[in-house]
Design an enzyme around this catalytic site. Structure first.
Site, PDB file in Angstrom:
ATOM      1  N   ASP A 199       0.784  -1.159   0.033  1.00 41.46           N
ATOM      2  CA  ASP A 199       0.004  -0.002  -0.090  1.00 41.46           C
ATOM      3  C   ASP A 199       0.657   1.244   0.113  1.00 41.46           C
ATOM      4  O   ASP A 199       2.107   1.163   0.333  1.00 41.46           O
ATOM      5  CB  ASP A 199      -0.839   0.132   1.192  1.00 41.46           C
ATOM      6  N   GLU A 207      21.264 -23.213 -18.592  1.00 45.32           N
ATOM      7  CA  GLU A 207      20.636 -22.247 -17.545  1.00 45.32           C
ATOM      8  C   GLU A 207      21.251 -21.070 -17.191  1.00 45.32           C
ATOM      9  O   GLU A 207      20.823 -20.094 -16.957  1.00 45.32           O
ATOM     10  CB  GLU A 207      19.749 -23.171 -16.665  1.00 45.32           C
TER      11      GLU A 207
END
Ligand code: GLA
Length: 729
Positions: free
Chosen positions: A534, A614
């Site tokens: 928030d 990877e």
């Protein structure tokens, strides 16, 4: 001048670059709301309603003018028990038991700069960025004085609002509700956009038409919550990303909140937003004041994307005080999904070596490093190192990590305590519990009473020592359960209704003191993922862990919903292992990187388990992330599709403020055989400029890319993704 007072008409007019807000003092002294919408000149008092409406009462002095009722007038901040039966913004109760308020004009002031609130986060302004209007209203019967505060950021299209209540009477006054704002919209066919969810699935957009009656979004969990984010939008029925009217209401608050939207008998809409009133009360002695949290208001007539971009810029530039708000953040490797509670110094050093080898900037040691913490049953509160795991303490580990050329960050959960901890054994009264009742447990932990100064001082001492004694450059501040049994051992019975808000004030105080004392430490918020995402938290911390759900495909919807109010630069997002630990889904490494790159980037896996191929892919991802970082952090964000609908692709885009570069991100959420072409129109480019795709020699005009669009090569496999980088030539 963005704020004008017309003494003849008694109107207050606020202009931002593209909006106008207007109020007027009625002859009775009530402050009427006239208009908030697209920028326009003139006086809107012709919109004032004057029609007798049965069963809507009239103020005493207008008892022979039945066409004037507070129940049908648009008001700036509604009282209670005064003949307006719609949502009240405030509910004071006097010592004699008088409930309600009828607020009338006392004075006003227009001044340069931004107001400040005591103990609460609030936006700030530089130089002449903002101007403030203060209008004071009062209720004679209760002695309640209400100062309505408006700071206007003309160029930024934002009006911040706050409310300061003073007890101007001679006896104690109890406030049972104090909203941060009330906004009346006299006409219109509005829809509500709100962001609901649950743990691991935060901020899911829902768009619903307003009904006649009241719709409510809120949280009583002591936190802004996974379930209902405090940010809401009202938009016209026909509003889209690119067109139409919309209003944003963003509370700058992290505790219990409530936004109510009422459509009344005459079709008008009222929004009242602020601290949740259930269980809330606040007692003011004569002369004392109470500050309600701030709310950030914005209006766009150009659709939802524009509204979101306004909030993104405002949060980055005018709300977040961290020096990192507009700065590059370290790419981190977090230990949580790599080893959970199961690690020792050697394991961490091997993670650090692997991280360095890949080109990551920082190792973050998550939960499990302190007290007697080998699982989530014990240890919270004991913020000293677990010597069984980390022999010799933190300092040697940090040094070894630093010697490898990596920064070091650490996880804390300061507001919590386990029953099985030294802190709880020493101070059981520090936890929020109700006498005579077993407390509701959450993840086996209790919540400390942050409303107590001794608790906050203790935590400040312990945590500042942790930061002083160790070269820690990042803190992940977690919060893993909601409040219950909110009863403070230090408040008298008549003040127990203050405990939940005092909790939030104490939490802000600790956050404020630590972030001020350690400005070079990067703080990341977290609450079981994104349970406290928030604007209140974002005033102190530039980034918040978006969700414990790191599945790239689920993250599309989470980050999409989050983007309506909050910038990409605030969204903590990491690449985790596949199959994903939360959903079991397998996704390509590239897709996980494309999604996480649209937030504050990092990895949350054990690199030792990766193949050489990877690892090389990660090196390439890191190179791209560094190249695109400024564009993603500071660029304008465009949602090109809603990832949840059946159109099979999620697409979003960043455009540099000077339109010199753009990054298009695409994830195929539903692969098809014999696929139809993937076609997208870009947004926000300079139509007259020429752009070149990084991977292609061909030059396109901005207009071509926006109006003709571009067709992507077919993407094959499970959830494939692509990133297309365009730069001006
Ligand atoms: C919360 C956080 C996670 C992790 C764990 C540790 O769930 O959201 O990222 O830090 O706590 O216990």
């Amino acid at each position: 001048m963005s704020i004008l007072f017309d003494d003849n008409r008694k109107t207050y007019t606020i202009h931002t670059r593209s909006s106008t807000y207007q109020m007027q003092l009625a002859p009775t002294g009530h402050l009427l709301h006239l208009y908030y919408g697209r920028r326009a000149e003139g006086c809107f008092d012709y919109l004032i309603r004057s029609r007798d409406c049965g069963f809507s009462p009239n103020p005493y002095e207008l008892r022979y003018q039945r066409e004037w009722s507070l129940d049908t007038q648009m008001q700036e901040y509604s009282g209670a028990q005064n003949g307006d039966y719609r949502l009240s913004a405030i509910l004071p109760v006097t010592a004699e038991g008088i409930h309600g308020a009828d607020l009338r004009y006392v004075r006003h002031e227009i001044r340069p700069g931004k107001y400040a609130l005591r103990g609460l986060p609030a936006a700030f302004a530089r130089d002449s960025e903002a101007e403030t209007l203060s209008i004071t209203l009062a209720d004679a019967a209760s002695g309640t004085e209400v100062e309505l505060l408006y700071s206007v950021y003309e160029a930024l299209d934002v009006i911040t609002r706050a409310v300061r209540v003073t007890n101007a009477g001679k006896a104690a006054l109890r406030l049972e509700k104090v909203a941060s704002l009330c906004l009346d919209l006299p006409f219109g066919d509005w829809e509500l956009l709100h962001f609901h969810g649950r743990h691991c699935m935060e901020r899911q957009l829902e768009r619903v038409p307003l009904m006649t009656g009241i719709q409510t979004v809120g949280s009583k969990r002591g936190m802004s919550s996974h379930q209902h984010n405090p940010f809401t939008i009202l938009c016209a029925h026909d509003a889209t990303e690119d067109a139409g009217e919309c209003y944003g209401v963003m509370p700058v608050y992290s505790g219990n909140h409530k936004t109510e939207i009422e459509t009344d008998q005459m079709g008008a809409t009222r929004v009242v937003s602020g601290i949740h009133d259930e269980g809330f009360s606040w007692t003011l002695a004569p002369g004392e004041t109470f500050d309600a949290p701030e709310a950030l208001l914005s209006f766009s007539h150009e659709g939802l994307t524009k509204l979101s971009q306004t909030y993104h810029r405002f949060i980055r530039d005018n709300l977040c005080r961290s020096k990192f708000s507009n700065a590059p953040r370290p790419v981190l490797l977090n230990s949580w999904e790599a080893c959970y509670f199961d690690f020792d110094a050697e394991k961490l050093l091997s993670l650090a070596r692997e991280a360095k080898n890949l080109g990551v900037d920082m190792l973050v040691l998550d939960d499990g490093w302190f007290g007697k913490r080998d699982d989530d049953l014990s240890g919270l509160g004991d913020w000293y190192v677990n010597e069984n795991k980390l022999h010799g303490g933190l300092a040697p580990l940090v040094k070894q990590v630093n010697d490898l050329g990596l920064k070091f960050g650490i996880w804390i959960e300061p507001e919590m305590v386990n029953e099985d901890s030294e802190l709880y054994r020493a101070h059981p009264d520090w936890a929020l519990t109700v006498p005579g009742r077993g407390p509701a447990m959450g993840r086996d932990q209790l919540v400390l009473d942050m409303g107590r100064k001794d608790v906050v001082d203790y935590l400040y001492a312990v945590l500042s020592a942790l930061l002083r004694d160790n070269h820690i450059e990042y803190i992940k501040w977690d919060f893993n359960r909601g409040l219950a049994d909110v009863y403070s051992r230090v408040l008298p019975p008549e003040r127990q209704g203050e405990a939940a808000h005092r909790y939030v004030l104490g939490m802000y105080d600790l956050l404020d003191r630590l972030t001020t004392a350690f400005p070079d430490v990067l703080f990341e918020g977290c609450a079981g993922g994104g349970g406290r995402f928030d604007a209140g938290m974002l005033a102190y911390v530039p980034q918040i862990w978006c969700s414990d759900n790191t599945d790239a495909i689920e993250r599309l919807a989470i980050q999409y919903g989050t983007s309506f109010g909050y910038p990409a630069s605030s969204m903590g997002a990491h690449v985790s292992a596949s199959p994903n630990h939360q959903t079991g889904r397998s996704t390509p490494l590239e897709t996980r990187a494309v999604v996480a790159m649209s937030g504050t980037f990092g990895y949350e896996l054990d690199p030792a388990l990766l193949s050489a191929e990877e690892k090389n892919a990660i090196r390439d991802q890191l190179a791209r992330q560094r190249k695109y970082d400024a564009l993603i952090r500071g660029g304008d964000y465009y949602r090109l599709t809603d990832p949840r609908d059946a159109k099979r692709i999620a697409a979003w885009q960043f455009v540099a403020p000077d339109k010199s570069e753009a990054l298009l991100n695409v994830v195929v959420t539903h692969p098809e055989a014999n696929p139809r072409p993937l076609h997208l129109r870009l947004k926000g480019l300079d139509p007259d400029a020429s752009y070149q795709l990084d991977s292609d020699a061909r030059v396109y005009s901005g207009a071509a890319l926006m109006y003709g669009g571009c067709t992507l090569d077919a993407l094959f496999g499970d959830y494939p993704a692509a990133q297309l980088y365009f730069h001006k030539v």
